[in-house]
Motif scaffolding. Structure first.
Motif, PDB file in Angstrom:
ATOM      1  N   ALA A  90      -6.985  42.052 -43.234  1.00  0.00           N
ATOM      2  CA  ALA A  90      -6.025  43.133 -42.358  1.00  0.00           C
ATOM      3  C   ALA A  90      -4.580  42.144 -42.050  1.00  0.00           C
ATOM      4  CB  ALA A  90      -6.303  44.047 -41.054  1.00  0.00           C
ATOM      5  N   ARG A 129      -1.163  42.130 -44.015  1.00  0.00           N
ATOM      6  CA  ARG A 129       0.415  42.360 -42.697  1.00  0.00           C
ATOM      7  C   ARG A 129       1.571  41.230 -43.081  1.00  0.00           C
ATOM      8  NH1 ARG A 129      -3.321  43.343 -38.540  1.00  0.00           N
ATOM      9  NH2 ARG A 129      -4.116  46.054 -37.952  1.00  0.00           N
ATOM     10  N   LEU A 157      -3.567  48.414 -42.665  1.00  0.00           N
ATOM     11  CA  LEU A 157      -4.106  49.762 -42.110  1.00  0.00           C
ATOM     12  C   LEU A 157      -5.045  50.234 -42.167  1.00  0.00           C
ATOM     13  CD1 LEU A 157      -2.412  53.078 -40.881  1.00  0.00           C
ATOM     14  CD2 LEU A 157      -4.410  53.058 -41.510  1.00  0.00           C
ATOM     15  N   SER A 187      -7.794  46.949 -41.619  1.00  0.00           N
ATOM     16  CA  SER A 187      -7.922  47.032 -40.182  1.00  0.00           C
ATOM     17  C   SER A 187      -9.131  47.699 -39.387  1.00  0.00           C
ATOM     18  CB  SER A 187      -6.696  47.569 -39.625  1.00  0.00           C
ATOM     19  OG  SER A 187      -6.977  46.615 -38.001  1.00  0.00           O
ATOM     20  N   LEU A 188      -9.127  48.708 -40.176  1.00  0.00           N
ATOM     21  CA  LEU A 188     -10.208  49.860 -39.504  1.00  0.00           C
ATOM     22  C   LEU A 188     -11.665  48.890 -40.200  1.00  0.00           C
ATOM     23  CD1 LEU A 188      -8.488  53.182 -40.385  1.00  0.00           C
ATOM     24  CD2 LEU A 188      -9.321  52.022 -38.629  1.00  0.00           C
ATOM     25  N   GLU A 202     -12.611  46.720 -40.677  1.00  0.00           N
ATOM     26  CA  GLU A 202     -12.325  45.184 -39.718  1.00  0.00           C
ATOM     27  C   GLU A 202     -13.024  45.255 -38.083  1.00  0.00           C
ATOM     28  OE1 GLU A 202      -9.333  42.003 -41.430  1.00  0.00           O
ATOM     29  OE2 GLU A 202      -9.234  42.458 -39.558  1.00  0.00           O
ATOM     30  N   ARG A 203     -12.560  46.782 -37.787  1.00  0.00           N
ATOM     31  CA  ARG A 203     -13.180  47.631 -37.222  1.00  0.00           C
ATOM     32  C   ARG A 203     -14.500  48.252 -36.611  1.00  0.00           C
ATOM     33  NH1 ARG A 203      -7.887  50.387 -33.866  1.00  0.00           N
ATOM     34  NH2 ARG A 203      -9.336  50.601 -32.845  1.00  0.00           N
ATOM     35  N   ASP A 210       0.036  51.975 -37.984  1.00  0.00           N
ATOM     36  CA  ASP A 210      -1.249  50.364 -38.204  1.00  0.00           C
ATOM     37  C   ASP A 210      -1.133  49.789 -36.519  1.00  0.00           C
ATOM     38  OD1 ASP A 210      -2.280  48.591 -38.467  1.00  0.00           O
ATOM     39  OD2 ASP A 210      -1.242  47.110 -39.242  1.00  0.00           O
ATOM     40  N   LEU A 211       0.130  50.101 -36.123  1.00  0.00           N
ATOM     41  CA  LEU A 211       0.078  49.177 -34.933  1.00  0.00           C
ATOM     42  C   LEU A 211      -0.008  49.864 -33.928  1.00  0.00           C
ATOM     43  CD1 LEU A 211       3.557  47.120 -34.996  1.00  0.00           C
ATOM     44  CD2 LEU A 211       1.359  46.105 -35.264  1.00  0.00           C
ATOM     45  N   GLU A 246      -4.184  50.576 -34.277  1.00  0.00           N
ATOM     46  CA  GLU A 246      -4.804  48.870 -33.036  1.00  0.00           C
ATOM     47  C   GLU A 246      -5.195  48.906 -31.966  1.00  0.00           C
ATOM     48  OE1 GLU A 246      -6.137  47.048 -35.675  1.00  0.00           O
ATOM     49  OE2 GLU A 246      -5.219  45.600 -34.134  1.00  0.00           O
ATOM     50  N   ARG A 247      -4.496  50.036 -30.914  1.00  0.00           N
ATOM     51  CA  ARG A 247      -4.176  50.371 -29.910  1.00  0.00           C
ATOM     52  C   ARG A 247      -5.253  51.017 -29.101  1.00  0.00           C
ATOM     53  NH1 ARG A 247       1.305  48.723 -29.968  1.00  0.00           N
ATOM     54  NH2 ARG A 247       1.226  50.561 -29.660  1.00  0.00           N
TER      55      ARG A 247
END
Length: 226
Positions: free
Chosen positions: A119, A123, A146, A149-150, A152-153, A211-212, A215-216
């Motif tokens: 990710a 970015r 985006l 990142s999902l 990777e989480r 996207d940001l 992340e939170r």
């Protein structure tokens, strides 16, 4: 032959001193000779080519259709003109709405078409494209960032061939509060990647913010309640 003071030529009698008639050629032989002469290349240097003849036939056919349509359409020629204008407007509206098709429907929306990147890598690429004003590429890379990142989480299972719409629908299960934004992001990705649209700074800003924000955002691990 000469008979007395007269000259007899075939069945024609000429007075003395009259001019001898010109030689005559039979009709069929004369026609064949004329056809051979007219078939020579020099007489056809300025003739239209095959394409021009086909184009002339096409326009004659169009003219015949328009004549037939004007005869059967209320208002005659004005009625046909109105129908043509409506068809042109309809085609233009569909073109504007759907854009120019770039790929077949089977490949539309596929997110990742290259090697595995993180990710953070996506970015970084997105920001570089945005800094250079390449908004379409920036939007594409931000959407990939985006989704990656999902993955990777572990909110999405890594899966080759996943489409943007599929990623949005699957991510909405654990992030139901952002389901509409995820669908809008997928639609933007498809429009600029496969629909012929051009991205702009606003489209990139929305994707970057989403996207940001994700992340939170704390995911709903058990999924929505029934």
């Amino acid at each position: 032959m000469r008979t007395g003071g007269l000259i007899v030529t075939g069945t024609t009698v000429l007075l003395p001193g009259a001019e001898t008639p010109p030689l005559t050629t039979p009709r069929d032989a004369a026609r064949e000779a004329a056809e051979r002469e007219l078939a020579k290349r020099a007489y056809h240097q300025d003739d239209p080519g095959l394409f021009e003849r086909a184009l002339d036939r096409f326009w004659e056919w169009i003219g015949g259709l328009l004549d037939s349509a004007s005869a059967s359409t209320p208002g005659g020629g004005y009625g046909v003109l109105a129908v043509v204008v409506l068809v042109v407007l309809l085609v233009a509206a569909l073109w504007w709405r759907l854009g120019t098709p770039r790929r077949t429907a089977t490949s539309a929306g596929i997110l990742f078409d290259d090697g595995l990147r993180s990710a953070a890598d996506h970015r970084t690429a997105a920001e570089a494209h945005a800094a250079a004003g390449r908004w379409t590429e920036a939007v594409q890379e931000r959407m990939r960032a985006l989704v990656r990142s999902l993955e990777e989480r572990t909110l999405l299972d890594p899966r080759p061939g996943r489409t943007a719409d599929e990623a949005a629908a699957e991510a909405a299960v654990s992030l139901p509060g952002h389901a509409d934004d995820l669908r809008a992001a997928a639609r933007t990705f498809d429009d600029v990647t496969y629909g012929g649209r051009t991205a702009d700074p606003d489209a990139y800003a929305r994707l970057r913010t989403l996207d940001l924000t994700l992340e939170r955002t704390k995911p709903l691990l058990t999924g929505p309640t029934a």
